[in-house]
Each structure stands twice: as C-alpha cells, then as structure tokens.
Design an enzyme around this catalytic site. Structure first.
Site, PDB file in Angstrom:
ATOM      1  N   ASP A  75       6.577   5.286   4.282  1.00  0.00           N
ATOM      2  CA  ASP A  75       5.022   5.349   3.961  1.00  0.00           C
ATOM      3  C   ASP A  75       4.513   5.174   5.438  1.00  0.00           C
ATOM      4  OD1 ASP A  75       5.296   5.517   1.348  1.00  0.00           O
ATOM      5  OD2 ASP A  75       5.203   3.434   0.953  1.00  0.00           O
TER       6      ASP A  75
ATOM      7  N   GLU B  33      -0.722  11.258  -4.055  1.00  0.00           N
ATOM      8  CA  GLU B  33      -0.747   9.897  -3.617  1.00  0.00           C
ATOM      9  C   GLU B  33      -0.936   9.889  -2.005  1.00  0.00           C
ATOM     10  OE1 GLU B  33       2.579   8.003  -5.375  1.00  0.00           O
ATOM     11  OE2 GLU B  33       4.031   8.966  -3.757  1.00  0.00           O
TER      12      GLU B  33
END
Length: 506
Positions: free
Chosen positions: A48, A199
């Site tokens: 991420d 997301e």
C-alpha cells in the site's frame, strides 16, 4: 539530519561508532547499473505505498499492520534509492492500513485506517519527525486519501467511491458530508478476481483534470485479481469518466513474475516525466508480502494515461535519474535502528532494546516467542540466511524466527541445556547442547524451505534434523495481510545480547 533523528539514534539505539559496527556486521550487496534499476524498489513486505514530492525530495510510507514502531517514512531524491528517516506510531492501535502521506501548508500529514476502528491522522512540521499523537477523524470507511480542490476546500476520499469534507485544519470531517460520488470501473465478467473491492483511492490534479486511481479486484486471491483503474473529471465534484484503456496496470496471467498489481500512486520525476508506484506479490513467493514497484507512465494526446512497460516490469528499466548511486537498504541492519530497519510485533517499549558497537541488548519478556514481541526486519529476497552470536542471562530463552503471526511462525531457540525447534507456532522437538548461556544460531531459507543451525564458535555449524516448507505462510491462507519476517526473540527473565550479526543473500 534533523535533531529528532539524532536524538532517536542517541537515546534509543545508543549507537557506537560506525567503524566498530562495520567490523561486526556482514551484509552482502548486489550491484546494479548506474543507469538502470530492477524492480522492486523496496523488496519484501512494503504494501500500500503512498508517495509525495516536496521540491526535490520524495517521501513514502506503507501499511504498518501489527508492527511497531509503525508508519515508517522513507526519503529519496531519485525514486529508486530509499532511506528510512522516521516513524509515526509507537503505540498499538490495531492493524494499520493504507496510509496517505501528503503536505498541506507547512504541515505534513499521514492519514491512515485502523482496522475496525476508523480513520486517523498524524502530523509533523518535518518528515523526519517528531510526529503527533493520532487524531480520530470520526469517519467510516478505509484507505483515506487527502486532496484539496481549487477553492482550497480539503477532502478525504475513501474506498467504495466515497468522500467527505475536511475541516480547514485537516484534523476532522465535517459532519454529514460523507457521500458516494463514484462507482468504479466494471470488471469484465470473465476475469478471475476476488470481486469488485474498489479501494485505495489516490487523487491528483494534473493539468485540467483530476485523476482518480483506484485498486479493484481484491488485494490477493488469484494472481489476476488486483488491478489499477483510472477515472478523470475537470471538477472535484465529478462526473467521473472511466478511462477507455482501463486497467492501467494488471496481471493477466499467473506466468508473470509479479502478481496482484495494484494500489497505485502517480508521481512526477525530476525531469517532469511521470511514474507510477504500486505493490505486487512475487510469483511463488507470496509469503514475502506485497513489494513496492515503480514503472513509467505516459500521457496520451487525449489526456488518458498509459503504462507502456506492461509485463516487462520484471526486467531492468532506465532510472528516473540516470547515474544515481544504488544503495542497499539492508546495510544498516547491524546498527539495530528500531522503527527504521527493525520493528516489533504488536508490543513496543523503547526502553527494552539498546545497541552499542554492534551489540543489541534485548530485555526478555513473556513466556513464549509470541508473548516476547519478536524483533523483526524485512529481508526482501526469497533466498537468504542470517546468523548471530547470543549471550543470555540464565533465566532467559533466546532465538531466531521466521514470523508470520502469533499462531504461525518457525524458529530455533535455546535455554541452558537444550536447543528447541519451533514450527507452526509451537515447540516441536529439542536437542541437548553444551554451550550453557552462549550459542551462535543461524537460519537459512531457500525456495521457501527453512533450515536451522547452531554453533559453539560461529564457524562450525551443526544442522538440525529439521526443515519446514513455508510458502503457505501468506495472506491467502492465513489472512492478516502480512508476511514472514526474520528476526530475534527473547522471553523469560533477564537480558539477552545479540552480536556478530550476519545477513547474506543466497
């Protein structure tokens, strides 16, 4: 170097002279061309990624999950070589997901999600820290992204196509403003994914457009799951138009080296060209976690973005800054820089560990390796070995581990009489030794098979009749989004000293 960073080195690590450390630490370095690089730019468990530019300086951070200190901040001037400079969290709040690092005015911000608790933010006047205590934004959703529009209004965008207004200080959400504004790009019905799972929004204004990058397809599952899609609008309020060439990046086959590519951010290089930073699993080595990759993108004549590299992301590419010196982030392991190179599983006490002249002193705690809060690092390569000399107090037990979580780890430890083997989070056999409170221990992992050794002199090694295949220690089988991390543990009572640390890629 900032005053904060100097104080961390002095107060927490008690670092001795670098010359003394260098004599007692071995890290084998692989050279790269001065003008090319090979992905990943951060090997191993760096998922991420969130990246920002401030003048000539780049800063990046990643999900911390259950490790402390967390939210390590990395610095670079060329997008390829990265040095950890600070960390944002020292207290365990829960699993930390998908941060977003940015600057607004004279402050730096890191927005992030705490699993099952919501979204938080920390701030600093300097990316070297110190960082503030976390502030609860009091808004639902995950994977926050900060952006300010042309009027100066600050926004937080969240997974699922949602957004909310932020107050002028960026430290809270304006009540009643959470709304859904985008539904994503429809994944073709015959593609194999984990589902829609939109997301990781990352928004950036470039020219006349706001570009909205989203990850879709699920973060693990099959190799073809994760992908990055693009939408754009001339207004922060939409409407959002999906790119005709979506997805921007994607793994189309399990034969590719990099699987589940996604969670991407756009960033401009010093020469004005654009790049994309994202994470991916390495084929056959999902237990290393999601690694940080970099590749160039181009803007087409119609304003849409293309990633021309495609499957060739696995091969050498031209560096964003040619001639930049390639560094090895593992070269400082023997300095035991906690929060920068080393981290603890869930439990962190700054007074528990200290280092001087290449010797780490670690206070034992708990009654098992799990309870000890193992001290771990990211190896970032499939094949390696690490070894260390251990001197311990009589009532302490010390060892080495490949650690996934409290239920799944492997390792080796010793007390005054026995060397104990650990597998699947439990003691599984032991042999007698004659080293009393001093032993050398070594772990080797080659193609997902771990073996262990002990020695009385650090030269002549005794291999244990023990071995374990650990490819299944990954999120697809065990959840938690984590990886196997090598490191140390010390439980029981008293102090344990680790010295003569060696790490070698194989």
């Amino acid at each position: 170097m900032s005053l904060f960073y100097k104080s961390v080195i002095c107060a927490v690590f008690m670092a001795g002279s670098l010359a003394a450390i260098a004599q007692k630490t071995t890290v084998k370095v692989r050279a790269q061309s001065a003008n090319t690089f090979t992905n990943p730019i951060l090997g191993g468990d760096f998922p991420d990624p969130s990246i920002m530019r401030d003048g000539k300086d780049y800063y990046m951070t990643h999900s911390a999950f259950d490790y402390l200190p967390g939210l390590t901040v990395w610095h670079s001037t060329d997008l390829v070589n990265w040095e950890p400079i600070s960390y944002g969290l020292t207290n365990y709040l829960g699993s930390i997901w998908a941060p977003d690092i940015c600057k607004y005015g004279n402050l730096y911000y890191i927005y992030f999600t705490v699993s099952r608790k919501g979204n938080f933010v920390i701030t600093a006047k300097d990316p070297h820290g110190p960082w503030s205590e976390p502030v609860d934004l009091k808004v639902d959703g995950i994977d926050p992204c900060h952006i300010a529009d042309e009027t100066g209004q600050r926004w937080i965008f969240l997974s699922g196509g949602n957004r909310a207004k932020l107050t002028p200080d960026g430290l809270s959400v304006v009540p009643g403003t959470l709304e859904k504004v985008y539904s994503g790009w429809k994944i073709p019905d015959d593609w194999i994914t984990e589902g829609m799972a939109m997301e990781g929004p990352k928004l950036k204004k470039i020219g006349q457009y706001y570009y909205w990058l989203s990850a879709e397809g699920g973060t693990a599952g099959p190799p073809t799951s994760h992908m990055e899609v693009v939408a754009r609008s001339k207004s922060i309020n939409g409407p959002w138009e999906n790119a005709p060439n979506n997805p921007l990046i994607h793994t189309y086959s399990g034969t590719e080296k990099w699987w589940s590519k996604g969670h991407a951010s756009l960033i401009d290089a010093p020469d004005g060209r654009w790049w994309i930073v994202y994470h991916a699993y390495q084929k056959d080595f999902m237990n290393l976690g999601r690694q940080t990759l970099l590749e160039p993108v181009t803007f087409l004549s119609n304003g849409w973005i293309k990633a021309p590299t495609g499957k060739n992301v696995a091969f050498p590419m031209a560096k964003p800054v040619s001639g930049s010196r390639t560094t090895d982030r593992l070269s400082h392991l023997g300095e035991y820089r906690i929060g920068l190179d080393w981290k603890f599983y869930k439990k962190y006490d700054a007074g528990r560990a200290s280092a001087k002249d290449g010797v780490l002193t670690l206070k034992a705690q708990g009654t098992t390796p799990q309870e000890s809060g193992p001290m771990l690092f990211v190896a970032g390569t499939p094949n390696y070995e690490f070894s260390v000399k251990i001197n311990k107090d009589a009532d302490a037990v010390a060892g080495l581990t490949l650690f996934y979580n409290a239920d799944f780890f492997v390792g080796v430890s010793f007390d005054n009489k026995f060397v104990t083997r650990w597998r699947k989070g439990a003691a599984k056999g032991r042999v007698a030794h004659t080293g009393n409170n001093e032993l050398w221990l070594k772990m080797r992992i080659i193609d997902n098979v771990a073996t262990i050794f002990h020695s009385y002199n650090g030269t002549d090694w005794i291999k244990e009749e023990w071995g374990l295949e650990v490819s299944g220690y990954n999120h697809n089988t065990l959840y938690d989004f984590q990886s196997i991390l090598p490191g140390f543990f010390a439980y029981g009572k008293g102090d344990v000293k680790f010295s003569n640390f060696k790490f070698n890629r194989l």
